[in-house]
Structure formats: C-alpha cells, structure tokens
Design a protein around this motif. Structure first.
Motif, short mmCIF file in Angstrom:
data_model
loop_
_atom_site.label_atom_id
_atom_site.label_comp_id
_atom_site.label_asym_id
_atom_site.label_seq_id
_atom_site.Cartn_x
_atom_site.Cartn_y
_atom_site.Cartn_z
N ASP A 10 0.82 -1.20 0.00
CA ASP A 10 0.00 0.00 0.00
C ASP A 10 0.86 1.26 0.00
O ASP A 10 0.48 2.28 -0.58
CB ASP A 10 -0.98 0.01 1.18
CG ASP A 10 -0.28 -0.05 2.53
OD1 ASP A 10 0.89 -0.45 2.57
OD2 ASP A 10 -0.93 0.29 3.53
N ASN A 14 0.68 4.14 -2.75
CA ASN A 14 0.53 5.55 -2.38
C ASN A 14 1.57 6.42 -3.08
O ASN A 14 1.27 7.52 -3.55
CB ASN A 14 0.65 5.73 -0.86
CG ASN A 14 -0.59 5.27 -0.13
OD1 ASN A 14 -1.64 5.07 -0.73
ND2 ASN A 14 -0.47 5.07 1.17
N ARG A 15 2.80 5.93 -3.15
CA ARG A 15 3.86 6.70 -3.82
C ARG A 15 3.54 6.88 -5.30
O ARG A 15 3.76 7.95 -5.87
CB ARG A 15 5.22 6.04 -3.62
CG ARG A 15 5.85 6.35 -2.27
CD ARG A 15 7.34 6.10 -2.29
NE ARG A 15 7.62 4.67 -2.39
CZ ARG A 15 7.78 3.87 -1.35
NH1 ARG A 15 7.65 4.33 -0.12
NH2 ARG A 15 8.08 2.60 -1.50
N ARG A 17 0.57 6.88 -6.68
CA ARG A 17 -0.53 7.83 -6.79
C ARG A 17 -0.04 9.25 -6.61
O ARG A 17 -0.46 10.17 -7.34
CB ARG A 17 -1.59 7.51 -5.73
CG ARG A 17 -2.44 6.30 -6.06
CD ARG A 17 -3.20 5.79 -4.85
NE ARG A 17 -4.16 6.77 -4.35
CZ ARG A 17 -4.83 6.59 -3.22
NH1 ARG A 17 -4.63 5.52 -2.48
NH2 ARG A 17 -5.71 7.51 -2.83
N LEU A 44 -4.76 11.66 -0.70
CA LEU A 44 -3.91 11.29 0.42
C LEU A 44 -3.64 12.52 1.28
O LEU A 44 -3.77 13.65 0.81
CB LEU A 44 -2.59 10.69 -0.07
CG LEU A 44 -2.69 9.38 -0.85
CD1 LEU A 44 -1.36 9.06 -1.53
CD2 LEU A 44 -3.11 8.23 0.06
N THR A 48 1.38 11.95 4.38
CA THR A 48 1.80 10.81 3.57
C THR A 48 2.80 11.25 2.51
O THR A 48 3.79 10.56 2.23
CB THR A 48 0.58 10.15 2.90
OG1 THR A 48 -0.32 9.72 3.91
CG2 THR A 48 1.00 8.96 2.05
#
Length: 212
Positions: A10, A14-15, A17, A44, A48
């Motif tokens: 995940d 996230n990175r 995205r 996010l 983050t």
C-alpha cells in the motif's frame, strides 16, 4: 542480522498515486504547485506525501526517475513487438510519448537535471535505443537524412508540452508527428490525421476559454 522489512504494497501504491498526481498537477499549474494540492489530488494526506518526499526537490527527483522508467518501458514495448520498419518504430515512440505526456517531468521540460549514475544510465539507454531505430530505418530503406536521437528527443519534448489546453492537443500532436515522419521518410507520404486544425478553430477555442 534481521532482514530488512519489505516495503508494504500500500505504501508503494501511495507513492505511485502521489507521483502520478504530481506530474499531472505540475503540467497544469507549473513546478510550484502547492504540495497540499498534489496530496489532495492523490486522495492522500499531506503527511503521507512528506513521509515519502520530504521536500519539493525530492519529489522532482523521483518524478524524473519515474519519467525515464516510463520512456524505457515504452521502448521495451516497441522492441518486443519486433515488426515493421525503423520508421514505424520511430512513429510508435513519438505517438507513445504523447500518450504519457502528462506524466513526463524531465530536464528538457524544465525540471532540474539529475546527474546520478542511475539517471545518466537511463538517458544513455534511451539514446542508444532511438539510435538503433534510426539505424534500422536507414538499413531497411525507410529513413533518410541526418536525423539523430537528439532530434527525436527534442521533437518529442515539444510534443509533450501542450501549448494550449483549450485545443485537442493529442490530435494536433499526431498531425505534427506525421509531418515530421514525412520529413525523414524515404518513401511516403505518411498519412496526416484529419481534420486539419484551422485558425478559426484556434480562435473559437480561445473564445470558449475566456468565456468559461
């Protein structure tokens, strides 16, 4: 010694995205778009973003490395197809860069140039493979003239920086690709996608933008 813990899937997602959102936002608003805007567009939190990229420079460096990866992946796909002429390979490369234009953050687009061994190796790979396409085209008789890899990179840089968001830039870019290919093709002409974009089309697009 304990083995290093694998990065969670995940966190990797996230990175990606964040990088995709950052590339698109910077193309739209420039390099100084607020980092909070990027985080919000990636759905996010700003925390983050900062955990992965402590400042704007770190984010830009990650975006540049990612852009080289995208271009080399495009070249992988073209080489794997292993069909057509050298001119066909050049056409697929130029058209492919237009398709990923909103994700390309590169020095020729205004990003700070990276001179790390990884970045230099990635650029050398791109140059080497484009030169191979051109050499193949000269050998199979589909390409003429002194065009080189730098010419292809410079042209794709122009194509992947839309000058007017109100126009259908992808269509206009593909017309320019056809004109470029006609300039280096031994035989032709390469078909130019229609319809042509006329002055009235541009003026109407500008008027629509002003009134929107």
């Amino acid at each position: 010694m304990s083995r290093p813990r694998k990065v969670r899937k995940d966190a990797e997602a996230n990175r990606e995205r964040l990088l995709a959102a950052a590339a698109a936002a910077m193309l739209r608003e420039g390099r100084h778009v607020p980092l909070a805007t990027i985080a919000a567009e990636a759905s996010l939190g700003i925390g983050t973003l900062y955990r992965s990229y402590p400042d704007r420079d770190a984010l830009l460096q990650a975006l540049e490395h990612r852009a080289y990866g995208l271009l080399n992946s495009l070249l992988d796909q073209i080489e794997a197809s292993d069909d057509g002429t050298g001119l066909d390979a050049v056409a697929r490369y130029l058209e492919g860069t237009v398709e990923i234009a909103d994700q390309l953050v590169l020095p020729l687009h205004g990003a700070p140039p990276l001179v790390t061994p990884e970045a230099v190796a990635a650029r050398k790979s791109i140059y080497r493979r484009l030169d191979f396409f051109l050499a193949t085209g000269r050998a199979d008789g589909s390409i003429r003239g002194p065009v080189n890899a730098t010419d292809l990179i410079a042209f794709s840089t122009l194509l992947t920086q839309p000058k007017a968001s109100v126009l259908d830039w992808a269509h206009l870019a593909r017309r320019q690709i056809a004109h470029f290919l006609n300039g280096i093709a031994t035989a032709g002409p390469v078909e130019v996608p229609g319809p042509a974009v006329e002055r009235d089309d541009v003026e109407q697009a500008f008027e629509t933008r002003v009134n929107s």
